[in-house]
Write a protein that holds these residues in place. Structure first.
Motif, PDB file in Angstrom:
ATOM      1  N   GLY A 160       0.789  -1.224   0.000  1.00 25.54           N
ATOM      2  CA  GLY A 160       0.000   0.000   0.000  1.00 25.54           C
ATOM      3  C   GLY A 160       0.818   1.269   0.000  1.00 25.54           C
ATOM      4  O   GLY A 160       0.266   2.375   0.065  1.00 25.54           O
ATOM      5  N   ALA A 161       2.140   1.136  -0.123  1.00 28.53           N
ATOM      6  CA  ALA A 161       3.003   2.321  -0.106  1.00 28.53           C
ATOM      7  C   ALA A 161       2.915   3.119  -1.405  1.00 28.53           C
ATOM      8  O   ALA A 161       3.275   4.295  -1.443  1.00 28.53           O
ATOM      9  N   GLY A 162       2.472   2.462  -2.491  1.00 25.54           N
ATOM     10  CA  GLY A 162       2.365   3.155  -3.772  1.00 25.54           C
ATOM     11  C   GLY A 162       3.345   2.682  -4.822  1.00 25.54           C
ATOM     12  O   GLY A 162       3.419   3.263  -5.912  1.00 25.54           O
ATOM     13  N   LYS A 163       4.075   1.606  -4.531  1.00 27.39           N
ATOM     14  CA  LYS A 163       5.120   1.150  -5.451  1.00 27.39           C
ATOM     15  C   LYS A 163       4.548   0.709  -6.805  1.00 27.39           C
ATOM     16  O   LYS A 163       5.019   1.152  -7.858  1.00 27.39           O
ATOM     17  N   SER A 164       3.556  -0.162  -6.772  1.00 28.48           N
ATOM     18  CA  SER A 164       2.979  -0.657  -8.027  1.00 28.48           C
ATOM     19  C   SER A 164       2.268   0.461  -8.784  1.00 28.48           C
ATOM     20  O   SER A 164       2.265   0.472 -10.020  1.00 28.48           O
ATOM     21  N   THR A 165       1.686   1.412  -8.070  1.00 31.24           N
ATOM     22  CA  THR A 165       1.051   2.557  -8.724  1.00 31.24           C
ATOM     23  C   THR A 165       2.083   3.350  -9.522  1.00 31.24           C
ATOM     24  O   THR A 165       1.818   3.758 -10.665  1.00 31.24           O
ATOM     25  N   LEU A 166       3.254   3.547  -8.948  1.00 32.60           N
ATOM     26  CA  LEU A 166       4.316   4.262  -9.655  1.00 32.60           C
ATOM     27  C   LEU A 166       4.746   3.520 -10.915  1.00 32.60           C
ATOM     28  O   LEU A 166       4.934   4.128 -11.980  1.00 32.60           O
ATOM     29  N   ILE A 167       4.909   2.201 -10.800  1.00 33.02           N
ATOM     30  CA  ILE A 167       5.287   1.400 -11.962  1.00 33.02           C
ATOM     31  C   ILE A 167       4.244   1.563 -13.066  1.00 33.02           C
ATOM     32  O   ILE A 167       4.574   1.705 -14.253  1.00 33.02           O
ATOM     33  N   LYS A 168       2.972   1.561 -12.681  1.00 34.94           N
ATOM     34  CA  LYS A 168       1.900   1.686 -13.673  1.00 34.94           C
ATOM     35  C   LYS A 168       1.844   3.087 -14.278  1.00 34.94           C
ATOM     36  O   LYS A 168       1.437   3.252 -15.435  1.00 34.94           O
ATOM     37  N   ILE A 169       2.258   4.086 -13.531  1.00 39.62           N
ATOM     38  CA  ILE A 169       2.331   5.442 -14.090  1.00 39.62           C
ATOM     39  C   ILE A 169       3.444   5.517 -15.128  1.00 39.62           C
ATOM     40  O   ILE A 169       3.262   6.063 -16.223  1.00 39.62           O
ATOM     41  N   ILE A 170       4.597   4.951 -14.799  1.00 36.03           N
ATOM     42  CA  ILE A 170       5.733   4.992 -15.724  1.00 36.03           C
ATOM     43  C   ILE A 170       5.426   4.200 -16.989  1.00 36.03           C
ATOM     44  O   ILE A 170       5.831   4.578 -18.094  1.00 36.03           O
ATOM     45  N   SER A 171       4.690   3.088 -16.843  1.00 38.19           N
ATOM     46  CA  SER A 171       4.424   2.208 -17.978  1.00 38.19           C
ATOM     47  C   SER A 171       3.165   2.575 -18.751  1.00 38.19           C
ATOM     48  O   SER A 171       2.792   1.878 -19.703  1.00 38.19           O
ATOM     49  N   GLY A 172       2.486   3.655 -18.371  1.00 42.58           N
ATOM     50  CA  GLY A 172       1.355   4.135 -19.142  1.00 42.58           C
ATOM     51  C   GLY A 172       0.011   3.557 -18.772  1.00 42.58           C
ATOM     52  O   GLY A 172      -0.994   3.875 -19.407  1.00 42.58           O
ATOM     53  N   VAL A 173      -0.045   2.704 -17.751  1.00 38.03           N
ATOM     54  CA  VAL A 173      -1.327   2.150 -17.319  1.00 38.03           C
ATOM     55  C   VAL A 173      -2.169   3.235 -16.662  1.00 38.03           C
ATOM     56  O   VAL A 173      -3.381   3.335 -16.894  1.00 38.03           O
ATOM     57  N   TYR A 174      -1.528   4.061 -15.805  1.00 34.24           N
ATOM     58  CA  TYR A 174      -2.187   5.200 -15.182  1.00 34.24           C
ATOM     59  C   TYR A 174      -1.532   6.489 -15.684  1.00 34.24           C
ATOM     60  O   TYR A 174      -0.329   6.507 -15.971  1.00 34.24           O
ATOM     61  N   SER A 175      -2.316   7.552 -15.752  1.00 34.74           N
ATOM     62  CA  SER A 175      -1.756   8.875 -16.016  1.00 34.74           C
ATOM     63  C   SER A 175      -1.608   9.607 -14.689  1.00 34.74           C
ATOM     64  O   SER A 175      -2.515   9.539 -13.846  1.00 34.74           O
ATOM     65  N   PRO A 176      -0.495  10.302 -14.475  1.00 36.63           N
ATOM     66  CA  PRO A 176      -0.361  11.053 -13.225  1.00 36.63           C
ATOM     67  C   PRO A 176      -1.365  12.192 -13.171  1.00 36.63           C
ATOM     68  O   PRO A 176      -1.705  12.790 -14.204  1.00 36.63           O
TER      69      PRO A 176
END
Length: 250
Positions: free
Chosen positions: A46-62
């Protein structure tokens, strides 16, 4: 490898902020990853690690903030765009097609065709065999079916596929979480080989032993906030654990 002013970062995240329905997942995160450098991203669930990976890889937009690749600000609106910038991801579930051969998985979604418009299987097999030999991924052959491979062999294939297509950066999300000791050691050898190819690596790992074996720098996240970044050679597990848990002042 320790970053210096002599080389430019392959990836630069500046003031990345991400919210979901008003809930903050990532807050003001900044990080640089350099060619041939392994940066570990650590923190509790829950720290946000996977969210960051998904932002870098285009799954999520910041929600706000900028992403730069080799000094150029880019918009990662989808995974295809991230791949076009030389970024590949190995997720925990590997995203392999179990019923297909190793060589078909290596080119999944990017299969080359010959002059007759047919799949160029000869090229796929040759390139797969060359790469798995270079990375020392010990599989029976490029024709082997994924479902018949061990966990370590599958992980090796997933990393080899990422290596084949990545020209700048590979993101690894818990690459050895489900592996035994021997298979973990083999995958770690492959990860270290990426340094020699001058590819940047951002790796998520819950194993601090692994983090200290592999990484050049360690970035700590806690509840979506960046607590700090340390050179691996200049810190120890006690400091990193204190940063992760917040039980001691940093």
């Amino acid at each position: 490898m320790i970053p210096s002013e002599a080389n430019a970062p392959v990836l630069k995240l500046q003031d990345i902020h991400k919210t979901f329905s008003g809930i903050t997942a990532i807050e003001n995160f900044s990080l640089e990853v350099y060619p041939g450098e392994i940066v570990a991203l650590v923190g509790d669930n829950g720290a946000g690690k996977s969210t960051l990976i998904k932002i870098i890889s285009g799954v999520y937009s910041p929600t706000s903030g900028t992403i730069s690749i080799e000094g150029e600000t880019v918009t990662m609106s989808n995974a295809t765009m991230a791949r076009s910038h030389g970024i590949e991801v190995v997720y925990q579930d590997l995203a392999l097609a179990d019923q297909q051969s190793v060589y078909m998985n290596m080119f999944l979604g990017r299969e080359p065709v010959n002059g007759f418009g047919l799949l160029d299987r000869r090229r796929m097999i040759a390139e797969t065999e060359s790469l798995v030999k270079e990375l020392d991924v010990r599989i029976p052959s490029a024709h082997a079916t994924i479902r018949d491979l061990s966990g370590g062999q599958r992980q090796g294939v997933a990393i080899a596929r990422a290596t084949h297509w990545a020209s700048k950066l590979i993101l690894l999300d818990e690459p050895t979480a489900a592996l035994g000791v021997a298979e973990t050691a083999k995958v770690e050898e492959i990860v270290l080989s990426l340094k020699r190819r001058n590819i940047g690596v951002l790796i998520i790992s819950h194993s601090l032993d692994q983090v200290f074996r592999l990484s050049d720098r360690i970035c700590v996240l806690r509840r979506g906030k960046q607590i700090g970044v340390r050179e691996t050679a200049k810190t120890d597990k006690n400091e990193i654990i204190a940063m992760i848990t917040g039980l001691q002042p940093v």
